[in-house]
Design a protein around this motif. Structure first.
Motif, PDB file in Angstrom:
ATOM      1  N   ILE A  77       0.859  -1.175   0.000  1.00 33.91           N
ATOM      2  CA  ILE A  77       0.000   0.000   0.000  1.00 33.91           C
ATOM      3  C   ILE A  77       0.901   1.232   0.000  1.00 33.91           C
ATOM      4  O   ILE A  77       2.066   1.166   0.398  1.00 33.91           O
ATOM      5  CB  ILE A  77      -0.952   0.049   1.213  1.00 33.91           C
ATOM      6  CG1 ILE A  77      -0.178   0.147   2.539  1.00 33.91           C
ATOM      7  CG2 ILE A  77      -1.892  -1.135   1.233  1.00 33.91           C
ATOM      8  CD1 ILE A  77      -1.053   0.405   3.756  1.00 33.91           C
ATOM      9  N   ALA A  78       0.362   2.342  -0.468  1.00 33.62           N
ATOM     10  CA  ALA A  78       1.082   3.616  -0.481  1.00 33.62           C
ATOM     11  C   ALA A  78       0.453   4.500   0.592  1.00 33.62           C
ATOM     12  O   ALA A  78      -0.682   4.953   0.443  1.00 33.62           O
ATOM     13  CB  ALA A  78       0.989   4.271  -1.853  1.00 33.62           C
ATOM     14  N   ALA A  79       1.178   4.726   1.678  1.00 30.75           N
ATOM     15  CA  ALA A  79       0.611   5.432   2.831  1.00 30.75           C
ATOM     16  C   ALA A  79       1.564   6.518   3.317  1.00 30.75           C
ATOM     17  O   ALA A  79       2.783   6.435   3.148  1.00 30.75           O
ATOM     18  CB  ALA A  79       0.329   4.446   3.960  1.00 30.75           C
ATOM     19  N   ASP A  80       0.971   7.541   3.937  1.00 26.21           N
ATOM     20  CA  ASP A  80       1.731   8.617   4.566  1.00 26.21           C
ATOM     21  C   ASP A  80       1.646   8.467   6.083  1.00 26.21           C
ATOM     22  O   ASP A  80       0.670   7.920   6.608  1.00 26.21           O
ATOM     23  CB  ASP A  80       1.141   9.973   4.182  1.00 26.21           C
ATOM     24  CG  ASP A  80       1.233  10.253   2.700  1.00 26.21           C
ATOM     25  OD1 ASP A  80       2.330  10.555   2.226  1.00 26.21           O
ATOM     26  OD2 ASP A  80       0.184  10.174   2.010  1.00 26.21           O
ATOM     27  N   PRO A  81       2.628   8.955   6.821  1.00 26.77           N
ATOM     28  CA  PRO A  81       2.480   9.000   8.273  1.00 26.77           C
ATOM     29  C   PRO A  81       1.243   9.813   8.661  1.00 26.77           C
ATOM     30  O   PRO A  81       0.988  10.877   8.077  1.00 26.77           O
ATOM     31  CB  PRO A  81       3.767   9.692   8.748  1.00 26.77           C
ATOM     32  CG  PRO A  81       4.746   9.467   7.638  1.00 26.77           C
ATOM     33  CD  PRO A  81       3.931   9.478   6.381  1.00 26.77           C
TER      34      PRO A  81
END
Length: 420
Positions: free
Chosen positions: A385-389
């Motif tokens: 998955i492509a996630a940000d903090p």
């Protein structure tokens, strides 16, 4: 997490707020007073409350009954579920989440505050800051709630004493500062009498700040999501090949260079539509459709992101979980991870530690999570998955853990460790 959605494209129009406090601090009474004095109560609602109050032998309407809608709550005199209320004044619209006060319902505050712009934390002026106050403030800080109101209630029971209010205010500000809460407003009030709820109190001339409602109407909601990198989770592929979804952060413009994640394929925005009308630019909060050149096959679960500021794409995620289910969650458990529109299978690889919300200490503990536990875990994902903090972008930094057997929500997660 439970969310309510209204069109928020006009800045400052809608305020989402969540209330929290210990049992008997007067939270439901405050909400009822706010609705009543702001003339947001329908006649039949008020009649039902007055009837129920008379049946209980009260001499006046118990305004807490306007929010304590469940039968069990009415019978026990407590709030045990999140009650959502919508109301409006001439200056702003509001969605209010009234959350429970009992420690065993901490998970409900996480639900209610997950999308809030502002958290209202009540304390009883006689008792001041207590353990549950610390717990609720920590949850607000954990969820990065931009604004916090300390509502010092029942000031009438301490003689409207300025020094008592100042003492509580000072202790709370030290607590909020240690947690990194960015904005605090303290307001002395009496929900039962109506002092400083909607109208200024004549009993506390030493307080010259806004009333509770005045502050809700004036608080600055200019959280500049457009300054963040563009993030558009793809929800639908339309018949003409356009990709539809809500832009959760940043801006998109015609000709912009983007990437389609998690594959990382470069593309260019060739068209943007909103409500069937072509537009040249889109900003956070808008539901839009876009066409891309060079992206290849794109579908639900992909995310279109700014090419120069990309999220982390990985098959392993460290997350802070609030466990909301009665069933336990242990190492090795198979789950589904929902991140925006993408759902992937995963395994709980390790439980690193737990957060004690009373002391804010992290304690190493790999035992299975039980309801209301807040813990740092490592998830191994079958697909990336492509996630940000979460601390950087709330929208793309949150996820859910779901039981693959029955679809029940197990935990609400924030990408990254808490308070670090």
């Amino acid at each position: 997490m439970t969310t309510l959605s209204l069109d928020t494209t006009r800045d400052g129009e809608l305020l989402r707020l969540a209330t929290a406090g210990s049992v008997d601090d007067g939270k439901s009474t405050l909400v009822g007073r706010l609705l009543y004095d702001s003339k947001s109560v329908l006649a039949d609602q008020l009649e039902a409350v007055e009837s129920a109050s008379r049946a209980r032998g009260y001499g006046q309407a118990d305004l807490a009954l306007l929010t304590d809608g469940l039968r069990a709550e009415r019978e026990q005199g407590i709030t045990i579920d999140v009650a959502y209320r919508y109301f409006a004044t001439g200056n702003r619209r509001f969605i209010l989440a009234d959350t429970p006060g009992h420690v065993q319902y901490t998970r409900n505050m996480v639900t209610g505050a997950s999308t809030a712009h502002l958290a209202v934390i009540l304390v009883d002026a006689r008792h001041g800051v207590v353990t549950q106050t610390r717990r609720h403030t920590a949850v607000a800080a954990l969820l990065r709630t931009p604004h916090v109101v300390l509502a010092v209630n029942k000031m009438d029971l301490v003689g409207f004493a300025e020094d008592r209010f100042a003492e509580i205010d000072d202790e709370f500000r030290r607590l909020a500062g240690s947690l990194g809460v960015p904005d605090v407003r303290s307001i002395p009030l009496s929900a039962l009498r109506g002092d400083n709820v909607v109208d200024p109190s004549t009993e506390m001339p030493w307080y010259t700040g806004p009333t509770f409602l005045q502050h809700l109407e004036r608080v600055d909601l200019d959280e500049d999501l457009t300054a963040l990198p563009a993030r558009l989770p793809v929800q639908y592929v339309l018949p003409d090949g356009s990709l539809a979804g809500q832009l959760v952060a940043g801006q998109l413009r015609l000709g912009q260079q983007v990437l389609v994640t998690p594959a990382g394929r470069p593309a260019v925005v060739t068209a943007i539509g909103r409500l069937g009308t072509p537009i040249e630019n889109a900003r956070a909060g808008m539901s839009i459709s876009v066409k891309l050149d060079g992206a290849g096959e794109v579908g639900r679960g992909d995310m279109i992101v700014a090419a120069d500021r990309i999220p982390t794409t990985s098959r392993q995620v460290t997350a802070t979980l609030c466990h909301v289910a009665e069933r336990r969650l242990g190492e090795g458990t198979r789950v589904l991870v929902q991140h925006q529109t993408r759902v992937v299978e995963a395994t709980v690889a390790s439980i690193v530690d737990r957060l004690d919300l009373a002391t804010l200490e992290h304690t190493p503990n790999s035992d299975p999570l039980v309801v209301n536990d807040i813990a740092t875990v490592v998830l191994d994902l079958d697909e990336p998955i492509a996630a940000d903090p979460y601390r950087l972008i709330r929208g793309t930094g949150s996820l859910l853990l779901i039981d693959p057997a029955d679809g029940a929500t197990l935990s609400a997660g924030l990408v990254g460790p808490a308070f670090r």
